[in-house]
Design a protein around this motif. Structure first.
Motif, PDB file in Angstrom:
ATOM      1  N   ALA A 127       0.838  -1.202   0.000  1.00 58.48           N
ATOM      2  CA  ALA A 127       0.000   0.000   0.000  1.00 58.48           C
ATOM      3  C   ALA A 127       0.874   1.253   0.000  1.00 58.48           C
ATOM      4  CB  ALA A 127      -0.931  -0.011   1.204  1.00 58.48           C
ATOM      5  N   GLU A 130       2.325   1.624  -3.413  1.00 61.76           N
ATOM      6  CA  GLU A 130       1.323   2.041  -4.385  1.00 61.76           C
ATOM      7  C   GLU A 130       1.052   3.540  -4.271  1.00 61.76           C
ATOM      8  OE1 GLU A 130      -1.845  -0.962  -4.160  1.00 61.76           O
ATOM      9  OE2 GLU A 130      -0.326  -1.956  -5.401  1.00 61.76           O
ATOM     10  N   ARG A 131       0.942   4.001  -3.019  1.00 59.94           N
ATOM     11  CA  ARG A 131       0.649   5.408  -2.799  1.00 59.94           C
ATOM     12  C   ARG A 131       1.699   6.290  -3.458  1.00 59.94           C
ATOM     13  NH1 ARG A 131      -0.951   6.497   3.196  1.00 59.94           N
ATOM     14  NH2 ARG A 131       0.626   8.045   3.566  1.00 59.94           N
ATOM     15  N   ARG A 133       3.535   5.416  -6.080  1.00 60.58           N
ATOM     16  CA  ARG A 133       3.731   5.005  -7.471  1.00 60.58           C
ATOM     17  C   ARG A 133       4.982   4.170  -7.670  1.00 60.58           C
ATOM     18  NH1 ARG A 133       1.769  10.408 -10.656  1.00 60.58           N
ATOM     19  NH2 ARG A 133      -0.100  10.672  -9.433  1.00 60.58           N
ATOM     20  N   ALA A 156       7.866   7.568   1.434  1.00 58.27           N
ATOM     21  CA  ALA A 156       7.001   6.408   1.690  1.00 58.27           C
ATOM     22  C   ALA A 156       7.476   5.662   2.936  1.00 58.27           C
ATOM     23  CB  ALA A 156       7.008   5.472   0.482  1.00 58.27           C
ATOM     24  N   LEU A 186       0.910  14.038  -3.413  1.00 61.82           N
ATOM     25  CA  LEU A 186       1.076  12.858  -2.569  1.00 61.82           C
ATOM     26  C   LEU A 186       1.098  13.235  -1.093  1.00 61.82           C
ATOM     27  CD1 LEU A 186       3.786  10.943  -4.638  1.00 61.82           C
ATOM     28  CD2 LEU A 186       1.373  10.375  -4.417  1.00 61.82           C
TER      29      LEU A 186
END
Ligand SMILES: Nc1ncnc2c1ncn2[C@@H]1O[C@H](COP(=O)(O)OP(=O)(O)OP(=O)(O)O)[C@@H](O)[C@H]1O
Ligand SMILES: [Mg+2]
Lengths: 244, 344
Positions: A127, A130-131, A133, A156, A186
């Protein structure tokens, strides 16, 4: 009481006062920008909050406790997370393992040896990727990512353990305008669970995402206020026109 | 430590890639199982092979420190030697040498001593530099060697000889296939445990520490405690190795716990390839077998150590990933952690 409260922090290197009686307050869930010319002490202040070094004098309170001389690992466990100015993802580990490493820090030795949380954390790792990219690059080595992607990976990683406060030192350094725009997008949603202290030279970027700004110059706070207040401050304008 | 990753192949090619390390591990295990039967009528070679297996454990203990955790230990022989003296003294003064008790106790002694040294060298208020740790461990080994060399109770400069034979119940182990079987069992067990360790999520923490220990503290890891734990585990392995070595040789002396043997362990590991576990085993086999062969050739009997020295120097300086680095890609050396493939 504010989530982060820095009061009267001074940091001297020999005769140089890198920080000189700095006060700073950050409320939970707010985005706070630190601006100022090169060498004004922005990084030094973030490092003092993170515990990379201890202030010469002054106090730092975080989430109701005094962290002024607490070792970094304890600050991290209290909910403080960061990305320093120099990107420091672990280039010889996979992108996936970088995030896993950030997530499993509170596990005990035995649990780590038996790899107990590995399967449970998989969803969270993916997750987080993914957030930002990066899901498609999970198996690549972090060192194979572009500079911009490495910065995203590091953000991240910093966000993965769900900190209460995130410190970012020039997260868009070396990014293209497009990457910069995406970074802003983001970061916006983290406000729901996390406060942010961010250092940036790009005034437009920082104006767009921050609620409040603090301007440093030669280790001193020149002004703190809403974006509009700081922009309108004559001393701030003077320094920014002098610089550009 | 590890080679740069610029030339890594694209992801797609990598996923299904043949993994060569497990193949090497299996090949070494098969060799160690089969070769002794082929040598059944050459007892001196069984003795050599037993020594190699025992010393592999010492090299492995160094790899756990340096190859996997970035701890530059120049004192692994300290834990090895103390265990050797330990079993010699227990045999002499208590007339006891049951392996089910003495081998675990030797591990405990090695581990405890390493933990004590770690408390001084690693757990201070400030994080130590690797140079500090290297000098600290080196000094520990040197001081221990001088201490026993002047201590009558432990035989001073002559060491302790005629160590009571290692026993299991009534059965006593002399040099030969039975002793070899015990040593190989010890190596396989330690190897399997180490392999689990370095590929677990704990191994991931160690990999992170090796690359950037300061960064890991900001994630919330107590970096120096992790290092101290691994250093202590490595001390246990060195202790096991030292006890077996003492029993096998029937002798232990001051040089068994000094900087000389500590450095030999470093060379075994670097020669074979650090950070791989199987590397130090290969390095020990290669160096010991090479020494044996070279010393046996009449034409070079006079100067074989020089030849060996040159070979070692060339490999360690021009091939920093050791012999294994020639066959194993950087990506495979880095590996994955916590059975990633199984989880997805
Ligand atoms: N470890 C150190 N030793 C001595 N002086 C230092 C040290 N770290 C920072 N300084 C000095 O402290 C001052 C503030 O440095 P700092 O890195 O905080 O500035 P900055 O605002 O982050 O600048 P930049 O925008 O260039 O990143 C500078 O004059 C710098 O030279
Ligand atoms: Mg800076």
């Amino acid at each position: 009481m504010a989530l982060l409260q820095v009061s009267g922090v001074t940091k001297t290197y020999g005769p140089l006062k890198a920080l000189d009686g700095v006060d700073l307050e950050v409320e939970a869930g707010s985005f706070h920008g630190l601006i100022g010319p090169n060498g004004s002490g922005k990084s030094t202040l973030l490092k003092a909050i993170a515990g990379a070094h201890f202030p010469t004098t002054g106090r730092i309170l975080f989430d109701g406790g005094d962290i002024t001389t607490m070792p970094p690992y304890q600050r991290a466990r209290r909910g403080l997370s960061l990305k320093f100015q120099i990107t420091s993802v672990l280039t010889e580990l996979s992108v996936y393992d970088n995030v896993l490493l950030a997530l499993q820090a509170t596990e005990g030795y035995g649990a780590l040896f038996r790899s107990r949380s590995r399967a449970r954390l998989d969803g969270e790792v993916m997750a987080a990727l993914e957030r930002f990219r990066l899901a498609g690059r999970a198996d690549d080595l972090a060192g194979e990512l572009s500079h911009g992607e490495q910065q995203w990976l590091e953000i991240a990683m910093a966000l993965a353990p769900r900190p209460k406060l995130l410190l970012l030192d020039e997260p868009t350094g070396g990014m293209s305008p497009e990457e910069r725009r995406v970074t802003g997008e983001l970061l916006a949603p983290i406000r729901r669970h996390c406060a942010l202290v961010i250092v940036e030279h790009d005034l437009d970027f920082i104006k767009n995402i921050c609620d409040r700004l603090t301007m440093l110059d030669q280790g001193r706070v020149l002004g703190t206020g809403s974006v509009a207040e700081i922009e309108g401050d004559a001393r701030v304008q003077e320094i920014y026109t002098r610089r550009v | 430590m590890t080679a740069t990753t610029g030339a890594a192949p694209p992801v797609a090619a990598r996923r299904g890639a043949f993994r060569i390390l497990p193949a090497i591990e299996l090949a070494v295990l098969a060799l160690l199982l089969v070769v002794p039967f082929l040598l059944a009528d050459r007892p001196e070679l069984i003795t050599l092979l037993t020594n190699v297996v025992i010393l592999s454990l010492l090299a492995l203990s160094f790899d756990l420190c340096w190859g996997f955790s970035g701890i530059m230990s120049f004192g692994q022989a300290l834990f090895f030697g103390v265990a050797g003296y330990g079993v010699a003294l227990v045999g002499r003064d208590l007339e006891f040498s049951q392996l089910w008790a003495t081998l675990p106790l030797a591990m405990l002694a090695g581990g405890a001593l390493a933990a004590l040294l770690a408390a001084f060298l690693l757990l201070g208020r400030k994080a130590p530099t690797s140079i500090f740790v290297a000098f600290g461990t080196l000094t520990g080994a040197y001081a221990a060697e001088r201490l026993v060399a002047g201590w009558q109770y432990v035989g001073a400069g002559n060491g302790l000889s005629a160590i009571k034979l290692m026993a299991f119940g009534e059965y006593e182990f002399v040099e030969g296939l039975d002793f070899y079987a015990v040593a190989l069992t010890a190596l396989v067990l330690v190897y399997a445990a180490s392999r689990t360790l370095v590929r677990s999520q704990l191994g991931l923490v160690l990999a992170g520490i090796r690359q950037n220990e300061e960064r890991l503290a900001f994630f919330g890891y107590r970096v120096q405690v992790f290092k101290a734990v691994v250093f202590s585990l490595a001390g246990m392995v060195a202790g096991l190795s030292g006890a077996l070595y003492g029993y096998h040789q029937g002798f232990t002396g001051p040089s068994n716990l000094g900087p000389g043997l500590s450095t030999t362990a470093v060379i075994y590991c670097l020669f074979g390839g650090s950070g791989t576990l199987i590397g130090p085993v290969l390095g020990t086999v290669a160096i010991e077998v090479l020494s044996y062969v070279l010393a046996d050739i009449d034409a070079i009997r006079q100067f074989w150590p020089v030849l060996l020295g040159v070979v070692l120097l060339v490999v360690v300086t021009f091939q920093p990933t050791g012999l294994l680095g020639l066959a194993v890609s950087a990506r495979e050396r880095i590996g994955t952690y916590g059975a990633r493939k199984a989880a997805r």
